[in-house]
Design a protein around this motif. Structure first.
Motif, PDB file in Angstrom:
ATOM      1  N   ASP A  75       4.065 -26.413  -6.266  1.00 55.37           N
ATOM      2  CA  ASP A  75       2.733 -26.683  -6.290  1.00 55.37           C
ATOM      3  C   ASP A  75       2.007 -28.281  -6.065  1.00 55.37           C
ATOM      4  N   PRO A  97      -0.854 -13.803  -3.979  1.00 55.58           N
ATOM      5  CA  PRO A  97      -0.369 -13.434  -4.919  1.00 55.58           C
ATOM      6  C   PRO A  97       0.544 -12.260  -5.048  1.00 55.58           C
ATOM      7  N   LEU A  98       0.455 -11.289  -4.297  1.00 61.41           N
ATOM      8  CA  LEU A  98       1.551 -10.222  -4.087  1.00 61.41           C
ATOM      9  C   LEU A  98       2.873 -10.679  -3.847  1.00 61.41           C
ATOM     10  N   ARG A 110       3.951 -13.642  -3.719  1.00 60.84           N
ATOM     11  CA  ARG A 110       4.605 -14.540  -4.605  1.00 60.84           C
ATOM     12  C   ARG A 110       5.276 -13.864  -5.786  1.00 60.84           C
ATOM     13  N   ALA A 111       4.528 -12.726  -6.195  1.00 64.89           N
ATOM     14  CA  ALA A 111       4.892 -12.130  -7.249  1.00 64.89           C
ATOM     15  C   ALA A 111       6.173 -11.298  -6.925  1.00 64.89           C
ATOM     16  N   GLN A 112       6.181 -10.878  -5.634  1.00 67.23           N
ATOM     17  CA  GLN A 112       7.591 -10.029  -5.248  1.00 67.23           C
ATOM     18  C   GLN A 112       8.661 -11.010  -5.080  1.00 67.23           C
ATOM     19  N   GLU A 120       9.040 -24.419  -9.142  1.00 65.63           N
ATOM     20  CA  GLU A 120       7.638 -23.914  -8.774  1.00 65.63           C
ATOM     21  C   GLU A 120       6.525 -25.283  -9.032  1.00 65.63           C
ATOM     22  N   TYR A 121       6.687 -26.042  -9.954  1.00 66.06           N
ATOM     23  CA  TYR A 121       6.153 -27.087 -10.201  1.00 66.06           C
ATOM     24  C   TYR A 121       6.163 -27.991  -9.111  1.00 66.06           C
ATOM     25  N   GLU A 179      14.124 -12.490 -10.539  1.00 69.71           N
ATOM     26  CA  GLU A 179      14.419 -11.847 -11.693  1.00 69.71           C
ATOM     27  C   GLU A 179      15.696 -11.201 -11.627  1.00 69.71           C
ATOM     28  N   ARG A 180      15.639 -10.378 -10.494  1.00 70.14           N
ATOM     29  CA  ARG A 180      16.784  -9.442 -10.133  1.00 70.14           C
ATOM     30  C   ARG A 180      18.197 -10.182  -9.980  1.00 70.14           C
ATOM     31  N   LYS A 183       9.001 -13.485  -7.052  1.00 69.82           N
ATOM     32  CA  LYS A 183       9.524 -13.725  -8.486  1.00 69.82           C
ATOM     33  C   LYS A 183      10.308 -12.612  -9.024  1.00 69.82           C
ATOM     34  N   ILE A 184       9.933 -11.521  -8.708  1.00 70.50           N
ATOM     35  CA  ILE A 184      10.616 -10.281  -9.037  1.00 70.50           C
ATOM     36  C   ILE A 184      12.178 -10.418  -8.431  1.00 70.50           C
ATOM     37  N   ILE A 236      10.913 -23.100 -13.227  1.00 70.12           N
ATOM     38  CA  ILE A 236       9.727 -23.959 -13.636  1.00 70.12           C
ATOM     39  C   ILE A 236       9.532 -24.971 -12.730  1.00 70.12           C
ATOM     40  N   ILE A 274      11.485 -28.586 -18.238  1.00 69.11           N
ATOM     41  CA  ILE A 274      12.775 -27.837 -18.315  1.00 69.11           C
ATOM     42  C   ILE A 274      12.712 -26.586 -17.287  1.00 69.11           C
ATOM     43  N   GLU A 275      13.732 -25.942 -17.330  1.00 68.10           N
ATOM     44  CA  GLU A 275      13.903 -24.729 -16.685  1.00 68.10           C
ATOM     45  C   GLU A 275      13.874 -24.779 -15.173  1.00 68.10           C
TER      46      GLU A 275
END
Lengths: 241, 241
Positions: free
Chosen positions: A96, A108-109, A111-113, A92-93, A119-120, A115-116, A89, A85-86
């Motif tokens: 992957d 990784p950076l 990717r994190a940016q 991204e599953y 979020e925003r 995702k941030i 998620i 669910i979600e």
């Protein structure tokens, strides 16, 4: 674009072929579910769609979605046929799991940016809901959109994903496809300012021409009609069925 | 365990050595910030902590955390020294970036299932806040905890991560370290039922003995005292300084 009918309370559980193909529990006009459709289509992963009436939910939905939400993705090939669910998620599953047309950056950076940034994006989704339900909050919407205009300028590319649409693009697109509903809800106040959002304006036009976006799209008129029936308390889930 | 003093409004920007070491903007009693401390410590990644007074925030916080929240992680070795926000995004970034002691599973399905579990943890965090602020919602807390008891039973391991603590364990631990605050807030109603939560009871005891958890822990008395001062409107951020 047609879609299958939505299962409602009392509907028998759908009988699907035991073909090992993924099953996506969806609702044709849900922007969160649309995220999963876009990722599946971007990766050419075959799937069955089981559309759900979210007002009168079928009793068996809980077997696939413990919180009774869509999207839910049932992995029929895995042990015990678990469901995810979600929307983020699930997306991204899929990214992957299926390497074709990778959407999220591997770094990784970066990717994190990304995702941030997603979020925003809640600034946009929250403002969108408030506009639709309460008829206020348009300025909050534009202020939240400034962040995305600025980010696209900073990245210097046509899409958030670079030269072609990536994860962020497909995750946020469904709300831009529904801009017409804001205009329909607030006809006197709505004014998409192309001077304030030149990059986003171009981005919207480019995405409308993207084959993945076109693979699961509804017209402004269809979104407005769905919203009209929803606001009237009787959502026409099967508008495209 | 001591901690550095919290920078408040009017504090000059801290001068840190240009040593290329990560900078974590934190608050000593914030459970979300604690997640980042635990992951950094689990991976033996050195970092500077910059503690922030969240009631009277220093003016320069916005340079590192656009929404003025903690944790924020500044990557001083990267171009433009970007900052990351959101505890789960920071933690996953660290896990992706630093291979020592991997925390999230690599398998896409297991990874997605761990993330779904963390989404469902909002049932606990929401109930926790409600109990602290409104003095109600204890039963909601236990109902949310049932999900985790059941999941640990299903996994059949001491920790959510398996034989040793993993991502889920460290992400949810901070709220269990604060169980005492619920008891302090609701002394007559609180009753941790070890018969209802046998696996979680054992899990709490096991985690208390974990070296990473012990590297960043506060006692029940310290948490209660922080909560007492917070509730009185004058949080003693520097209780451990």
């Amino acid at each position: 674009m047609s879609s299958s009918k939505h299962y409602a309370k009392g509907s028998p559980k759908p009988v699907l072929p035991e073909d090992g193909i993924l099953r996506l529990y969806s609702m044709r006009f849900c922007p969160y579910a649309q995220r999963a459709h876009l990722v599946l289509n971007a990766k050419n992963v075959p799937y069955h769609t089981v559309n759900i009436n979210l007002t009168e939910k079928p009793e068996w939905l809980v077997d696939f979605s413990p919180l009774l939400k869509v999207p839910a993705l049932q992995l029929v090939e895995e042990k015990d046929q678990p469901s995810l669910i979600e929307s983020l998620i699930i997306s991204e599953y899929l990214d992957d799991k299926y390497p074709e047309n990778p959407l999220l950056p591997k770094d990784p950076l970066k990717r994190a940016q990304d995702k941030i940034l997603l979020e925003r994006f809640s600034g946009i989704t929250n403002a969108f809901v408030k506009i639709l339900l309460e008829g206020t909050g348009l300025e909050d919407y534009w202020v939240a959109l400034d962040i995305f205009e600025k980010e696209l300028t900073k990245r210097g590319t046509a899409f958030f994903g670079g030269d072609k649409p990536g994860f962020v693009d497909y995750m946020i697109w469904p709300w831009f496809e529904r801009l017409s509903v804001i205009e329909y809800r607030l006809p006197e106040e709505y004014n998409f300012d192309e001077k304030r959002f030149p990059k986003i304006s171009k981005w919207i036009a480019d995405l409308k021409a993207d084959s993945v976006v076109k693979s699961f799209i509804a017209t402004p008129e269809q979104h407005n009609e769905f919203w009209r029936t929803r606001k009237a308390g009787n959502p026409n889930y099967d508008l495209l069925a």
